[in-house]
Design a protein around this motif. Structure first.
Motif, PDB file in Angstrom:
ATOM      1  N   ALA A  46      23.122  21.754  27.791  1.00  0.00           N
ATOM      2  CA  ALA A  46      23.591  21.971  26.420  1.00  0.00           C
ATOM      3  C   ALA A  46      25.099  22.141  26.437  1.00  0.00           C
ATOM      4  O   ALA A  46      25.678  22.602  27.435  1.00  0.00           O
ATOM      5  CB  ALA A  46      22.922  23.196  25.810  1.00  0.00           C
ATOM      6  N   ILE A  47      25.728  21.766  25.345  1.00  0.00           N
ATOM      7  CA  ILE A  47      27.172  21.933  25.189  1.00  0.00           C
ATOM      8  C   ILE A  47      27.421  22.725  23.911  1.00  0.00           C
ATOM      9  O   ILE A  47      26.932  22.368  22.841  1.00  0.00           O
ATOM     10  CB  ILE A  47      27.896  20.568  25.092  1.00  0.00           C
ATOM     11  N   VAL A  48      28.190  23.803  24.032  1.00  0.00           N
ATOM     12  CA  VAL A  48      28.663  24.536  22.859  1.00  0.00           C
ATOM     13  C   VAL A  48      30.132  24.195  22.696  1.00  0.00           C
ATOM     14  O   VAL A  48      30.960  24.556  23.541  1.00  0.00           O
ATOM     15  CB  VAL A  48      28.475  26.061  23.021  1.00  0.00           C
ATOM     16  N   HIS A  49      30.433  23.485  21.634  1.00  0.00           N
ATOM     17  CA  HIS A  49      31.810  23.031  21.410  1.00  0.00           C
ATOM     18  C   HIS A  49      32.491  23.935  20.393  1.00  0.00           C
ATOM     19  O   HIS A  49      32.237  23.851  19.197  1.00  0.00           O
ATOM     20  CB  HIS A  49      31.827  21.584  20.917  1.00  0.00           C
ATOM     21  N   ALA A  50      33.362  24.813  20.885  1.00  0.00           N
ATOM     22  CA  ALA A  50      34.057  25.765  20.025  1.00  0.00           C
ATOM     23  C   ALA A  50      35.557  25.554  20.017  1.00  0.00           C
ATOM     24  O   ALA A  50      36.301  26.340  19.427  1.00  0.00           O
ATOM     25  CB  ALA A  50      33.749  27.191  20.479  1.00  0.00           C
ATOM     26  N   TRP A  59      45.351  17.546  14.557  1.00  0.00           N
ATOM     27  CA  TRP A  59      44.198  16.696  14.246  1.00  0.00           C
ATOM     28  C   TRP A  59      43.580  16.086  15.501  1.00  0.00           C
ATOM     29  O   TRP A  59      42.347  16.061  15.635  1.00  0.00           O
ATOM     30  CB  TRP A  59      44.620  15.604  13.272  1.00  0.00           C
ATOM     31  N   PRO A  60      44.374  15.582  16.466  1.00  0.00           N
ATOM     32  CA  PRO A  60      43.759  14.977  17.657  1.00  0.00           C
ATOM     33  C   PRO A  60      42.823  15.912  18.411  1.00  0.00           C
ATOM     34  O   PRO A  60      41.789  15.470  18.925  1.00  0.00           O
ATOM     35  CB  PRO A  60      44.971  14.587  18.510  1.00  0.00           C
ATOM     36  N   ALA A  61      43.149  17.198  18.478  1.00  0.00           N
ATOM     37  CA  ALA A  61      42.274  18.136  19.183  1.00  0.00           C
ATOM     38  C   ALA A  61      41.114  18.580  18.305  1.00  0.00           C
ATOM     39  O   ALA A  61      39.955  18.585  18.735  1.00  0.00           O
ATOM     40  CB  ALA A  61      43.071  19.356  19.650  1.00  0.00           C
ATOM     41  N   THR A  62      41.410  18.951  17.070  1.00  0.00           N
ATOM     42  CA  THR A  62      40.376  19.533  16.213  1.00  0.00           C
ATOM     43  C   THR A  62      39.376  18.498  15.719  1.00  0.00           C
ATOM     44  O   THR A  62      38.158  18.710  15.788  1.00  0.00           O
ATOM     45  CB  THR A  62      41.030  20.244  15.015  1.00  0.00           C
ATOM     46  N   ALA A  63      39.856  17.369  15.219  1.00  0.00           N
ATOM     47  CA  ALA A  63      38.968  16.356  14.640  1.00  0.00           C
ATOM     48  C   ALA A  63      38.548  15.314  15.673  1.00  0.00           C
ATOM     49  O   ALA A  63      37.362  15.139  15.953  1.00  0.00           O
ATOM     50  CB  ALA A  63      39.651  15.683  13.455  1.00  0.00           C
ATOM     51  N   LEU A  78      23.731  19.598  21.624  1.00  0.00           N
ATOM     52  CA  LEU A  78      25.101  19.895  21.212  1.00  0.00           C
ATOM     53  C   LEU A  78      25.094  20.915  20.080  1.00  0.00           C
ATOM     54  O   LEU A  78      24.395  20.752  19.079  1.00  0.00           O
ATOM     55  CB  LEU A  78      25.809  18.619  20.752  1.00  0.00           C
ATOM     56  N   VAL A  79      25.897  21.972  20.255  1.00  0.00           N
ATOM     57  CA  VAL A  79      26.128  22.963  19.208  1.00  0.00           C
ATOM     58  C   VAL A  79      27.617  22.949  18.906  1.00  0.00           C
ATOM     59  O   VAL A  79      28.446  23.260  19.765  1.00  0.00           O
ATOM     60  CB  VAL A  79      25.686  24.376  19.651  1.00  0.00           C
ATOM     61  N   HIS A  80      27.955  22.546  17.708  1.00  0.00           N
ATOM     62  CA  HIS A  80      29.358  22.401  17.295  1.00  0.00           C
ATOM     63  C   HIS A  80      29.742  23.534  16.357  1.00  0.00           C
ATOM     64  O   HIS A  80      29.022  23.824  15.397  1.00  0.00           O
ATOM     65  CB  HIS A  80      29.556  21.051  16.593  1.00  0.00           C
ATOM     66  N   VAL A  81      30.873  24.178  16.622  1.00  0.00           N
ATOM     67  CA  VAL A  81      31.326  25.299  15.806  1.00  0.00           C
ATOM     68  C   VAL A  81      32.315  24.817  14.751  1.00  0.00           C
ATOM     69  O   VAL A  81      33.376  24.269  15.081  1.00  0.00           O
ATOM     70  CB  VAL A  81      31.968  26.400  16.669  1.00  0.00           C
ATOM     71  N   SER A  82      31.955  25.018  13.493  1.00  0.00           N
ATOM     72  CA  SER A  82      32.816  24.657  12.381  1.00  0.00           C
ATOM     73  C   SER A  82      33.343  25.926  11.706  1.00  0.00           C
ATOM     74  O   SER A  82      33.312  27.005  12.302  1.00  0.00           O
ATOM     75  CB  SER A  82      32.044  23.766  11.398  1.00  0.00           C
TER      76      SER A  82
END
Length: 257
Positions: A46-50, A59-63, A78-82
């Motif tokens: 699993a990947i937690v992307h925070a 923008w290049p890093a965040t988006a 995948l768990v993505h943190v918004s």
């Protein structure tokens, strides 16, 4: 990382600019080839992307970085943190069906990240959260100390409402989601809707500082158009998750103002 290990995960942390004791693998998410290489080498379940850009206009890093992670994570949970920053604040309360309507660059980048992740991996969990507190290490806690000490200019707003979450509660929720199959958006925030100013007062009282020394104003008084009321409805998370999402008045302490 520590909470992941305590929950039974064999966790690998990444860093980009400086290594931390719990982050052992260098990863620049702006580089899609490096993201693919690291994922192939670590082979996570699993990947937690925070991660997000250190500069709020990055923008290049965040988006783009979120899209790179989602592509590399094909076949991996995948768990993505918004963030609540994807909203304008005009509605006052937002559930999981609310559509992003950002009004500044960081919110737009986080909204774009959500869109990319959900398009690339419809099975991913997308966690919208709010101000993250951390027993003195959260950004709002540091800001409160700096404002009282006069190290920075500015003020805390009485009409800017959020639902702060403790970093431990958020981490436990992310780990729980990493181990289940929930797909789509889930709001994970604290139980209490408080103003930035009220939160600063709670922090000051907890830390033995004088709340009266906090510079205070309102968005309305200054005519600012930044998001005011970004309350995330957590009814769905409360039913789905085992973790209890505490409110700021509980985990920071002190009476309301």
């Amino acid at each position: 990382m520590l909470r992941a290990a305590a929950a039974g995960w064999d966790a690998t942390g990444t860093y980009v600019s400086a290594s931390a004791p719990t982050a052992t693998v260098h990863l620049d998410i702006r580089d899609p080839a490096q993201v693919r290489r690291v994922v192939a080498e670590v082979r996570p379940d699993a990947i937690v992307h925070a991660a997000a850009g250190r500069d709020r206009n990055d923008w290049p890093a965040t988006a783009d970085g979120a899209a790179h992670v989602a592509v590399a994570a094909a076949g991996i949970r995948l768990v993505h943190v918004s963030s609540d920053a994807i909203f304008s604040g005009r509605l006052g309360e937002y559930d999981e069906d609310a559509l992003p309507d950002p009004v500044y660059a960081y919110g737009a980048a986080k909204a774009a990240a959500e869109t990319a992740v959900r398009a690339i991996d419809p099975g991913a969990a997308v966690v919208r959260t709010s101000l993250i507190m951390g027993d003195g290490r959260g950004a709002h806690e540091i800001l409160t100390h700096d404002l009282i000490a006069g190290r920075v200019e500015g003020a805390l707003f009485t009409d800017e409402i959020r639902k702060p979450v403790h970093v431990d509660d958020l981490a436990d929720a992310l780990l729980e989601l990493a181990g289940n199959d929930h797909a789509g958006v889930l709001n994970v925030a604290g139980a209490d809707a408080v103003s930035r100013y009220e939160l600063g007062v709670l922090v000051a009282r907890r830390d033995g500082l004088d709340p009266a020394a906090i510079p205070v104003t309102s968005l309305a008084a200054l005519g600012l158009s930044r998001p005011a009321d970004l309350r995330l409805s957590t009814a769905k998370a409360e039913k789905l998750l085992g973790v209890r999402l505490r409110g700021a008045r509980e985990f920071v302490g002190g009476p309301a103002v």
